[in-house]
Design an enzyme around this catalytic site. Sequence first.
Site, PDB file in Angstrom:
ATOM      1  N   GLU B  70     130.365  -0.362  91.407  1.00  0.00           N
ATOM      2  CA  GLU B  70     129.728  -1.113  92.485  1.00  0.00           C
ATOM      3  C   GLU B  70     130.691  -1.512  93.599  1.00  0.00           C
ATOM      4  O   GLU B  70     130.302  -1.592  94.766  1.00  0.00           O
ATOM      5  CB  GLU B  70     129.034  -2.362  91.952  1.00  0.00           C
ATOM      6  CG  GLU B  70     127.778  -2.068  91.124  1.00  0.00           C
ATOM      7  CD  GLU B  70     128.069  -1.914  89.645  1.00  0.00           C
ATOM      8  OE1 GLU B  70     129.261  -1.797  89.284  1.00  0.00           O
ATOM      9  OE2 GLU B  70     127.118  -1.913  88.841  1.00  0.00           O
ATOM     10  N   PHE B 132     120.254 -13.039  80.398  1.00  0.00           N
ATOM     11  CA  PHE B 132     121.044 -11.812  80.298  1.00  0.00           C
ATOM     12  C   PHE B 132     121.285 -11.230  81.689  1.00  0.00           C
ATOM     13  O   PHE B 132     120.359 -11.101  82.480  1.00  0.00           O
ATOM     14  CB  PHE B 132     120.336 -10.789  79.414  1.00  0.00           C
ATOM     15  CG  PHE B 132     121.063  -9.468  79.338  1.00  0.00           C
ATOM     16  CD1 PHE B 132     122.327  -9.387  78.752  1.00  0.00           C
ATOM     17  CD2 PHE B 132     120.504  -8.328  79.879  1.00  0.00           C
ATOM     18  CE1 PHE B 132     123.003  -8.172  78.700  1.00  0.00           C
ATOM     19  CE2 PHE B 132     121.175  -7.115  79.836  1.00  0.00           C
ATOM     20  CZ  PHE B 132     122.438  -7.035  79.252  1.00  0.00           C
ATOM     21  N   GLN B 133     122.527 -10.889  81.970  1.00  0.00           N
ATOM     22  CA  GLN B 133     122.955 -10.338  83.259  1.00  0.00           C
ATOM     23  C   GLN B 133     122.552 -11.239  84.436  1.00  0.00           C
ATOM     24  O   GLN B 133     122.158 -10.764  85.488  1.00  0.00           O
ATOM     25  CB  GLN B 133     122.453  -8.908  83.459  1.00  0.00           C
ATOM     26  CG  GLN B 133     123.126  -7.933  82.483  1.00  0.00           C
ATOM     27  CD  GLN B 133     122.977  -6.479  82.880  1.00  0.00           C
ATOM     28  OE1 GLN B 133     121.987  -6.093  83.480  1.00  0.00           O
ATOM     29  NE2 GLN B 133     123.969  -5.665  82.524  1.00  0.00           N
ATOM     30  N   LYS B 182     113.546 -10.435  89.785  1.00  0.00           N
ATOM     31  CA  LYS B 182     112.699  -9.409  89.197  1.00  0.00           C
ATOM     32  C   LYS B 182     111.219  -9.608  89.535  1.00  0.00           C
ATOM     33  O   LYS B 182     110.523  -8.659  89.907  1.00  0.00           O
ATOM     34  CB  LYS B 182     112.890  -9.445  87.683  1.00  0.00           C
ATOM     35  CG  LYS B 182     112.254  -8.310  86.944  1.00  0.00           C
ATOM     36  CD  LYS B 182     112.542  -8.425  85.448  1.00  0.00           C
ATOM     37  CE  LYS B 182     111.890  -7.268  84.708  1.00  0.00           C
ATOM     38  NZ  LYS B 182     112.188  -7.315  83.271  1.00  0.00           N
ATOM     39  N   MET B 491     154.813  -0.555  99.108  1.00  0.00           N
ATOM     40  CA  MET B 491     155.016  -1.715  99.963  1.00  0.00           C
ATOM     41  C   MET B 491     155.675  -2.867  99.196  1.00  0.00           C
ATOM     42  O   MET B 491     156.590  -3.521  99.701  1.00  0.00           O
ATOM     43  CB  MET B 491     153.693  -2.172 100.592  1.00  0.00           C
ATOM     44  CG  MET B 491     153.860  -3.220 101.677  1.00  0.00           C
ATOM     45  SD  MET B 491     154.974  -2.710 103.000  1.00  0.00           S
ATOM     46  CE  MET B 491     153.811  -2.087 104.223  1.00  0.00           C
TER      47      MET B 491
END
Lengths: 167, 594
Positions: B70, B132-133, B182, B491
């Site tokens: 993601e 959940f999630q 949802k 760097m």
Amino acid sequence: MRQVYSILVNNHAGVLSHVAGLFTRRGYNIESIAAGPTEDATITRIVIVAFGEENELDQIAKQLRKLYDVREVEQISYNQAVTRELVLATIKAPISQRSEVIQLANAFGAQVINMTDDTVTLEASGNDHKVRTLLKAFEGYGISQMARTGMISLPYDGMPEDWEPIA
Amino acid sequence: MAVATKAKSQTTKQPAKLKPKKISGAEIIYRSLEREGVKYVFGHPGAILLTLLDLFLERSKIKHLLIRHEQCAAHMAEGYARASGTVGVCLTTSGPGATNLITGITDAYMDSIPIVCLTGQVATTMVGNDAFQEADIVGMTRTITKHSYLVQSTDDLAETIQEAFYIARTGRPGPVLVDLPKDVLLGDGLYQIPEKVDLRGYKPTTKGHPRQIQRVAEAIKESKQPLLYVGGGAIHSEAHKEILKLAETAEIPVTYTLLGAGAFPSAHELSLGMLGMHGTAYANYATMECDLLIAVGARFDDRVTGKVSEFATRAKIIHIDIDPTAIGKNKAADIPVVGDARQVLAEVNKLVKPQKRALWKKRFQNLRAEYPLSFDSPEGAPIKPQEAIVALSEEVGDKAVITTEVGQHQMWAAQFYNFTFPRQFISSGGLGTMGFGFPAAIGAALARPDKLAIDIAGDGSFQMVMQEIATAVQYDIPVKVFLLNNATLGMVRQWQDLFMDRRFSEVDFDSSPDYVKLAEAFGASGRRIVDKEEIRPAIQEMINTPGPYILDVIVDPDELVFPMVPAGGATKDMIVRDSRKKVLQGKLSALPDN
């Protein structure tokens, strides 16, 4: 310096934490914060008193204006607005000192809202200066509990444009 | 016009009391995206998004790309937005799907990139229950977005998405997040939007104040040694033509920030290249000598100014920016102008008369001749990263859109690539996100099919996101990785070299993948080169090979980026060249008094 912000925001969940978050991110302590409904139910007025450097305080005002839910930000000086605060304080007042305490309360126009054998609870409101003087006056007796609302504020209506505050 | 006719046909169509028809939340989102002209959605699925994902199966107006992580969806959306100038879109599920976006969202916020992130959320009845999630993504992203929405009802969906796009692309652009529970997605609601977005608390100022514009023109006229300092805002507002006109009319040299690269042609006789920590010495010296600094869509970032109290001390400061909070934040402005850079400069150009500044021109030409960007490339030595970039620039030039990762290679790309058009250079400036360039190149390739998308990468950054080769192969996106491989985090190693007595701790990769085999394992192609002679033929091979390609260029790990203004130091403390070869520290000859 000390700065009073009067902030009109959309009455949405999370706005208060978003506004407060701007202050905390810059490490500024908010001295007081008061929020409540306005004449328009969709709008809330938040009044914040904070300390900081002048340019930093201006920067915070600009950043506040950038928030989607913030409608208006006013940086208020004392002379340009009505400011009020409500304080509740329980003063230690044994019977021997009770009348003295009540007399002092009367002098400030404070109301007695509760009384026990050794305490008096007072309700007082006023501008910042009055509330501070009042609390100082009762310090000697002992303040066992106190709650303050934080300052609320409204700009004076009909202030002439060329009006200059007395420094 | 289209809106007006649409409204008309609607009114004629509804003579009877026809109840507006309710449609599903997923359908509303699809239609809303279509209406905003979205072509690509970068996404990763989750159970909450099922009904919305289903719509991508049979419809073709919007293409959904299945990315592998993601964070890269957000970077791809950014790459698309940066290359096209339109809003990039990503779509992920709740919980980890949403939290993985955070780095990308922050990157977009720091660089003012318009993206809209749609995230799934647990049902409104479950929000706050540690379901959940579930993650409070609206709360988490509050300080890294222009605005975050939690949609409470399907009826609000269409208007919220319209607002989200409006906020993302107007004013100072930036990311907006819309969290989609949802039940809001599954439920039915009305597709209803106002004809025009009107947000009471959000009214960006685009037109500069006429009095301030007048003062800008006067200051330019009075100045003997003016300097234009151009930032990312000039790219966002497409002010490049106005900048060119102003620079040429009034003979003003131009320096740009990392994000401003491309806003002014690098090779123009008035260009001083990039300024700042790793800017050109002549640009940095010009900031010390100028008597008027005209900042356009730039924010006086610490990587530009160094010690800000000693930055451009001789100059009067004009600051043009659409964001009032950027003005006076780091450096007080003598002439602040709040407004859109293109619109403001167009007004300024109406007032500015042609001017010649022979002395100033001679001065900055001399500085450029005296302190050029340089590097040594002895016979038989390893490939120098700078020469690889010079070769790439000469071989592909304006045929390519260049993205970078973050580190030494990024600075060399900004220094040595010859940029000719806006949005040609795409880089993570404010946040400095390693792993940005490769997914951004995938987004850029989709936005600019007419160009070649090349990620000038370091091996440290590329290892953070290399799983996205799979995405590029799956959709046959011909993105090229020009990998400057020094098997170290260059760097940080450079700072250890200069400031930690060459004690190289935790920077060298004792184990690196074989990048050619890696490319092949994913179904892409690649080649490794170690000799200077191979550089140009290999670049040609890279360009001519269809599909994704990794060119693994083995470069000298001891090469350092110069010039360098040490962090927190003033511009005058600049180290101009590699001190191991030739010391030229803070030795600026003949500073004129005005």
